[in-house]
Design a protein around this motif. Structure first.
Motif, short mmCIF file in Angstrom:
data_model
loop_
_atom_site.label_atom_id
_atom_site.label_comp_id
_atom_site.label_asym_id
_atom_site.label_seq_id
_atom_site.Cartn_x
_atom_site.Cartn_y
_atom_site.Cartn_z
N PHE A 26 28.82 -3.21 42.64
CA PHE A 26 27.96 -2.29 43.43
C PHE A 26 26.83 -3.02 44.16
O PHE A 26 25.97 -2.40 44.76
CB PHE A 26 27.43 -1.16 42.55
N GLY A 27 26.85 -4.36 44.10
CA GLY A 27 26.00 -5.15 45.00
C GLY A 27 24.50 -5.03 44.80
O GLY A 27 23.75 -5.06 45.76
N ALA A 28 24.05 -4.91 43.55
CA ALA A 28 22.61 -4.82 43.36
C ALA A 28 22.13 -5.59 42.15
O ALA A 28 20.97 -5.55 41.82
CB ALA A 28 22.19 -3.36 43.24
N ASP A 58 27.08 4.28 50.18
CA ASP A 58 26.46 2.94 50.21
C ASP A 58 25.75 2.73 51.54
O ASP A 58 24.71 2.06 51.60
CB ASP A 58 27.53 1.84 50.06
N ARG A 97 25.86 8.55 43.70
CA ARG A 97 24.39 8.40 43.78
C ARG A 97 23.76 9.57 44.54
O ARG A 97 24.10 9.86 45.68
CB ARG A 97 24.03 7.05 44.43
N ALA A 153 22.53 0.10 47.77
CA ALA A 153 22.01 -0.17 46.42
C ALA A 153 21.09 -1.38 46.39
O ALA A 153 20.22 -1.47 45.53
CB ALA A 153 23.18 -0.37 45.45
N LYS A 154 21.26 -2.30 47.35
CA LYS A 154 20.44 -3.51 47.28
C LYS A 154 18.95 -3.25 47.55
O LYS A 154 18.12 -4.11 47.31
CB LYS A 154 20.97 -4.62 48.18
N TYR A 155 18.62 -2.03 48.01
CA TYR A 155 17.20 -1.69 48.21
C TYR A 155 16.65 -0.75 47.15
O TYR A 155 15.54 -0.28 47.25
CB TYR A 155 17.00 -1.09 49.61
N GLY A 173 26.54 -7.13 49.05
CA GLY A 173 25.53 -8.08 49.51
C GLY A 173 25.25 -7.91 50.99
O GLY A 173 25.04 -6.80 51.47
N ASP A 203 15.66 -1.27 44.16
CA ASP A 203 14.47 -1.70 43.42
C ASP A 203 13.39 -2.28 44.34
O ASP A 203 12.55 -3.05 43.92
CB ASP A 203 14.84 -2.66 42.28
#
Lengths: 420, 167
Positions: free
Chosen positions: A364-366, B17, B65, B22-24, A390, B26
């Motif tokens: 899930f890329g985190a 997504d 999500r 998801a990379k943001y 990513g 946190d």
């Protein structure tokens, strides 16, 4: 009566003799699963009046942590703390914390999933339990707050569709190839809002692990539920894992299906979903030779023992290409231990794969194993949306564990049938 | 319940997504700047209160999500009209009280920047720029009530209040 598996389970759960597609019902939940979303449920509970701060049944909730495990930063460590506190405060009987693995592997392994159950989970791949004859679907944290509080939820009775899978799968092809083929042929929304029933000789002969991949990826073609064949492979798997009765739910002979798709897998090539949609699927001969920088075997889709086993068989005595790196993540502690006992991990380590702890990992890329711009990853996971793992300028190719392992050896997408 | 606004148009298969990467998750405050950017880089920069979204098939496919529908009320995006939705996104939108409507012909009926008016009860979708009206799928009363009631949590609290009074 003429009902499909979904209709039978929803009728039972809503206290009705019969239900029909399109009908709205309120159904009692047999089991609820939460992972990171527990934190959001906990936040909603904070706003409840004191006497309503309780869960409907602390024995029907399973909680664990699998997405950011172990915690990558203080923020997630703090969220884990909130979840632990919630589990303790509300007396949740089955809380596995960070000590079990990925939810969809852990729940069947620990005997929580049984035929005929209605299960909801705060994870889209909750459809996985369909392999065990359970009607199981993903929901969000707000709906889950309702479930925690009242033990029931609204559902629309779905239309049912069938995928009848016949023929003979070639050596080194896996169920992942079949479900990717289905996604490519019929599209990522072929089953939207619908209940899938996979049938046919190929499904009957399949291991439970392979069926779990089919049910798991049922979500990627839009499915609400995704049932495998109801048979003794399910009960054999669950015996010894639960003392509860195991009663399979069969569809009636005259049950109505909106569509039944017939698929013959004889002579099928390994399949690969190319960036950036799950239904952008090509037979491997069309994309062999595409560079891969990272190879990933793991996730709720393909991180089971048979997945690690075939990777070890393909990588045995070889090295991963110098320009490629490989991450292997067993889906659960049980899988991890079994793979260790069988010597699978040793072969993978000798091939220079990284074995990481049981978690969702890079899928899930985190959390870890992210991709840089212009990098490609070949992955046994379930989604290749742009930027999912990513950089938005990276590419994800979805394939079977066999194809991932073969590609890691050459550093380019490789047909696993061509590796000795 | 009538909602109108300036239209953004998105294609088929917009995933959750892309809505909330998801990379943001946190990086507090950062997520807002990346909503839907993989489909339209101008969206996070130029979306304005009162805008509405039109999309093709399978909008919100992918992850469960809830951050995905959750980002739209703070942006004051009034309604999402798509040809079809990912089922969990659909459920989650209803659960948080975000107006949402299925309308099979909607992508063809709108271009970016046009004005739209939606009558949620009647499921009619009017292009105020061209004057053309198309028919969406009516929301069942159960779901319409959840949306109009402001979402599941609000309704749950109301129920608790009523139960407390009875006792």
């Amino acid at each position: 009566m003429s009902m499909t598996i979904a209709e039978k389970i929803l009728a039972r759960a809503s206290g009705k003799e019969e239900v029909t597609p399109g009908e709205f019902i309120t159904a009692k939940i047999d089991l609820a699963m939460t992972h990171i979303a527990t934190a959001a449920v906990a936040a909603a509970y904070m706003g409840f009046p004191k006497r309503f701060k309780k869960v409907w049944d602390p024995e029907k909730i399973v909680m664990l942590e699998d997405h950011y495990v172990p915690a990558p930063n203080v923020q997630w460590a703090t969220i884990h703390t909130m979840i632990r506190k919630f589990a303790k405060d509300y007396g949740i009987k089955y809380f596995y914390d960070v000590k079990a693995g990925i939810c969809h592997q852990v729940l069947p392994e620990r005997g929580h999933v049984r035929p005929g159950m209605l299960i909801v989970g705060t994870d889209s791949h909750t459809t996985t339990y369909g392999a065990f004859n359970a009607a199981s679907a993903g929901i969000g944290n707000t709906d889950m707050t309702v479930v925690f509080s009242k033990g029931e939820l609204w559902f629309q009775v779905p239309q049912s569709i069938g995928f009848n899978i016949e023929g003979k799968l070639e050596d080194r092809l896996m169920s992942k190839d079949i479900i990717l083929y289905i996604a490519g042929k019929y599209g990522a929304d072929v089953a939207t809002y619908k209940s899938i029933e996979y049938t046919g000789k190929v499904m009957d002969d399949m291991t439970m692990a392979s069926r779990m991949t089919m049910s798991n990826m049922g979500l990627e073609i839009g499915g609400k539920f995704a049932f495998g064949p109801p048979d003794n492979k399910i009960t054999d798997f669950l015996k010894g894992r639960t003392n509860e009765p195991l009663n399979l739910v069969f569809p009636d002979e005259d049950a109505k299906y909106e569509t039944v798709y017939d698929i013959d897998v004889t002579d099928m090539e390994p399949q690969v979903a190319c960036p950036h949609t799950v239904d952008n699927v090509k037979p491997i001969s069309e994309i062999e030779g595409t560079k891969v920088d990272q190879a990933f075997i793991g996730s709720c889709t393909n991180g089971r023992l048979e997945d690690l086993r075939i990777a070890a068989e393909i990588l045995d005595g070889k090295k991963i290409h110098k320009d490629c790196r490989m991450i292997v993540i067993p889906a659960s502690w049980e899988v991890y231990k079994d793979a260790m006992k069988e010597g699978i991990l040793e072969k993978l380590i000798d091939a220079e794969a990284m074995i990481c702890n049981c978690s969702c990992g890079p899928c899930f890329g985190a959390h870890m194993g992210l991709l840089a711009p212009k990098e490609n990853c070949i992955s046994s996971s379930n989604r290749n949306f742009r930027g999912r793992m990513g950089s938005d300028a990276s590419g994800i190719y979805l394939a079977s564990p066999a194809t991932v392992a073969a590609s890691a050896i050459n550093g380019v997408i490789t047909d696993p049938r061509k590796v000795e | 319940m009538k909602i109108s606004g300036r239209v953004w148009v998105f294609p088929d298969n917009v995933d959750t997504d892309a809505i909330t990467p998801a990379k943001y998750f946190d990086k507090p405050g950062e997520l807002r700047n990346h909503i839907l950017e993989t489909f339209d880089k101008t969206f996070p920069k130029e979306v304005q209160p009162g805008d509405v979204i039109v999309a093709g098939k399978n909008f919100g496919c992918g992850s469960s999500r809830e951050t995905a529908p959750d980002v739209f009320p703070p942006l004051k995006v009034g309604v999402i009209v798509a040809e079809s939705f990912g089922r969990i996104f659909y459920r989650n939108s209803v659960a948080i009280g975000l107006p949402i409507l299925e309308c099979p012909e909607v992508s063809k009926a709108f271009e970016k920047g046009q004005q739209m008016e939606v009558d949620l009860e009647e499921a009619t979708v009017k292009n105020l720029t061209t004057g053309k009206t198309i028919q969406g799928k009516k929301l069942p009363p159960m779901l319409l009530n959840i949306i109009k009631g402001g979402g599941q949590i609000k309704l749950l609290k109301k129920e608790f209040k009523a139960a407390a009074k009875k006792k």
